[in-house]
Design an enzyme around this catalytic site. Structure first.
Site, mmCIF file in Angstrom:
data_model
loop_
_atom_site.group_PDB
_atom_site.id
_atom_site.type_symbol
_atom_site.label_atom_id
_atom_site.label_comp_id
_atom_site.label_asym_id
_atom_site.label_seq_id
_atom_site.Cartn_x
_atom_site.Cartn_y
_atom_site.Cartn_z
ATOM 1 N N GLY A 297 -1.832 -3.634 18.799
ATOM 2 C CA GLY A 297 -1.473 -2.340 18.775
ATOM 3 C C GLY A 297 0.060 -2.340 18.837
ATOM 4 O O GLY A 297 0.607 -3.135 18.878
ATOM 5 N N ARG B 296 10.894 2.893 9.509
ATOM 6 C CA ARG B 296 10.074 2.325 8.430
ATOM 7 C C ARG B 296 9.307 3.414 7.863
ATOM 8 O O ARG B 296 8.765 4.311 8.465
ATOM 9 C CB ARG B 296 9.239 1.255 8.892
ATOM 10 C CG ARG B 296 8.279 0.794 7.998
ATOM 11 C CD ARG B 296 7.854 -0.582 8.339
ATOM 12 N NE ARG B 296 6.793 -0.434 9.421
ATOM 13 C CZ ARG B 296 6.445 -1.770 9.818
ATOM 14 N NH1 ARG B 296 6.764 -2.982 9.249
ATOM 15 N NH2 ARG B 296 5.276 -1.850 10.817
ATOM 16 N N ASP C 263 -3.479 -8.134 11.158
ATOM 17 C CA ASP C 263 -2.676 -6.641 11.167
ATOM 18 C C ASP C 263 -1.617 -6.594 10.572
ATOM 19 O O ASP C 263 -0.857 -5.619 10.589
ATOM 20 C CB ASP C 263 -2.178 -6.871 12.598
ATOM 21 C CG ASP C 263 -1.633 -8.356 13.117
ATOM 22 O OD1 ASP C 263 -1.975 -9.154 12.732
ATOM 23 O OD2 ASP C 263 -0.546 -8.136 13.604
ATOM 24 N N ASN C 264 -1.198 -7.537 9.489
ATOM 25 C CA ASN C 264 -0.208 -7.358 8.881
ATOM 26 C C ASN C 264 -0.368 -7.008 7.230
ATOM 27 O O ASN C 264 0.151 -7.253 6.161
ATOM 28 C CB ASN C 264 0.932 -8.517 8.698
ATOM 29 C CG ASN C 264 1.630 -8.795 10.210
ATOM 30 O OD1 ASN C 264 1.753 -7.795 10.837
ATOM 31 N ND2 ASN C 264 2.009 -9.760 10.738
#
Ligand code: AMP
Ligand code: MG
Length: 490
Positions: free
Chosen positions: A94, A180, A256-257
């Protein structure tokens, strides 16, 4: 000036569709204020495209927002829940140090996530401090903007502010927050989280949301969840081919990337390869070479298999049927990837039409480059301008032989020499963010001189210009005798 006036001035126009998803998928969390925000870089061109006034962003209120000290009107900060296979091991993760402020609705009608990375602890921080160092955040800024210049789908960087607070890693660093911008931050790991820890209807809600947001054209398909999987596979096949074609090594291709949108996300220990070698690894934490250059397409399909697994309950009521559909979709990746790669490589070699032996011709060159330790980027530039130097590659008889084959190949198409040259110039970047140049810019920036980084960014914005001004950035590093290493910087 009241907060409201400041907002009108800056141009924020937030919607918060992610916050309307089931609660299991996120936690509303406010950023933690920082002591002394100081803007060190702001992407004016991007700000404008987002409908934001660059001047206003640089104002005290603007900077306070980029630091998490002031919440823009309409923002609903939240931390997204996700999971991930990190180097093959499944973990509940998370946003541990990032917060989604909301989705900016841009003047051109796009919806993009605005995220503050390094904005403080969240319920998903585990042992972490929720913060980021200025070096890694500027690194993400530089590399992501370089990827944009190269024409590779990527999250963008709007700004970096220093927090005026230290962060403690192996050493003490200055804290910083990166703003971002992303098509979304939905990852393979978001689906893994939902499949593992949320209810069936919550997984379905996430899938429906993703279809609406990224693939509206498949919303009416008979099996839209299968179409979703297929679309993600297509985007990743295209993305990874683009990475391979410029010699980009992500470094941490954990699930997760990997963004569902097909953008490159999470610039940690990534770097561009100098000498061509399939086994190139830069990351200090990747001792096994799991995420080596040559492995990236295989890892991509492995990650996509994790996405497929997460979607199984939606693909078909019967598990066996669902598995069949998933396997069939995944089997397409290799061919899709290879076709993108071939087509990109044809461009790099000035080839317009298709011939059976093209693959062999390309691999022949790469093998010679690997044998002779030739620089990947500069070799293609030398071919583009017919400027072989006295390096081992160009001096070798095998190269002369290969060159003859290539010239014969070019003669079997109708395009002129000019057309070939033009294709090659637009397919082969004159410059990439060379590791020594990035390090040099970061070192100067950490010491308060941002001009080195600004000049580098300027050059990287137009890598296909092939202008004499770029020569400096095309030069190889002095041989140091040491392999370049990158660090995660978390
Ligand atoms: P990354 O390696 O950046 O992809 O991060 C992997 C996971 O670690 C994510 O869940 C991050 O939010 C979390 N993480 C990384 N750095 C920190 C930090 N300094 N504090 C809290 N969580 C972090
Ligand atoms: Mg990450």
């Amino acid at each position: 000036m009241s907060e409201k006036q400041a907002n009108i001035h800056i141009g924020w126009s937030f919607d918060n569709s992610y916050a309307r998803l089931p609660e299991a998928l996120f936690t509303a969390t406010s950023p933690t204020s920082v002591r002394k925000p100081e803007l060190i870089i702001c992407n004016d061109r991007l700000a404008e495209a987002l409908g934001l006034g660059a001047e206003a962003l640089r104002s005290e209120e603007g900077v306070a927002m980029l630091a998490g000290n002031l919440i823009p009107e309409g923002a609903l900060p939240l931390a997204q829940a996700y999971a991930g296979h990190q180097f093959g091991h499944f973990n509940r993760l998370g946003d541990g140090r990032a917060l989604l402020l909301g989705e900016q609705m841009t003047p051109s009608g796009e919806r993009v996530d605005i995220q503050l990375k390094g904005a403080g602890r969240t319920p998903y921080s585990r042992g972490g401090d929720g913060r980021a160092g200025v070096g890694p955040m500027l690194r993400e800024y530089i590399i992501s903007e370089a990827m944009q210049g190269l024409g590779i789908p990527t999250t963008r960087s709007l700004a970096v502010v220093k927090t005026g607070e230290p962060v403690y890693r192996e050493d003490t660093q200055q804290g910083a927050i990166l703003t971002r911008v992303a098509a979304s931050h939905i990852r393979v790991g978001t689906f893994q989280f939902a499949a593992q820890w949320a209810a069936a209807e919550e997984l379905r809600a996430l899938a429906d949301y993703t279809v609406q947001r990224h693939f509206p054209q498949i919303a009416a398909d008979d099996n839209r969840y299968l179409s979703l999987l297929q679309e993600v596979i297509k985007r990743q096949a295209s993305l990874i081919a683009k990475w391979q074609l410029v010699g980009f090594i992500h470094g941490v291709m954990n699930t997760d990337n990997m963004a569902i949108s097909g953008e490159t996300i999470d610039y940690g220990p990534c770097a561009f390869m100098d000498a061509f070698s399939l086994s190139t690894v830069f990351s200090s934490i990747d001792s096994q070479g799991r995420y080596a250059y040559g492995n990236q397409p295989y890892i991509a399909v492995w990650n996509l298999a994790r996405l497929a697994e997460s979607l199984l309950p939606l693909l078909h009521d019967e598990e066996e049927q669902a598995l069949k559909l998933a396997e069939k979709a995944l089997a397409d990746f290799t061919d899709l990837y290879h076709r993108h790669w071939l087509s990109g490589m044809r461009g790099k070699l000035g080839i317009f039409n298709e011939e059976e032996q093209d693959d062999e011709l390309m691999k022949g060159l790469l093998t010679l480059m690997e044998t002779h330790g030739a620089d990947y980027t500069n070799t293609f530039v030398a071919l583009t301008f017919n400027r072989p130097d006295d390096s081992a590659l160009f001096s070798s008889p095998e190269y002369t032989e290969w060159h003859k084959r290539w010239q014969n190949r070019l003669s079997r198409q109708e395009q002129s020499v000019e057309e070939v040259g033009q294709l090659m110039r637009s397919s082969n970047p004159a410059i990439i963010p060379r590791n020594h140049r990035v390090e040099e810019a970061l070192e100067a920036a950490i010491n308060g001189d941002y001009t080195v980084m600004e000049r580098l960014l300027e050059a990287l914005a137009d890598p296909y210009a092939h202008s004499p001004k770029q020569a400096d950035y095309a030069a190889l590093p002095e041989p140091s005798g040491r392999a370049y290493r990158t660090y995660c910087g978390t």
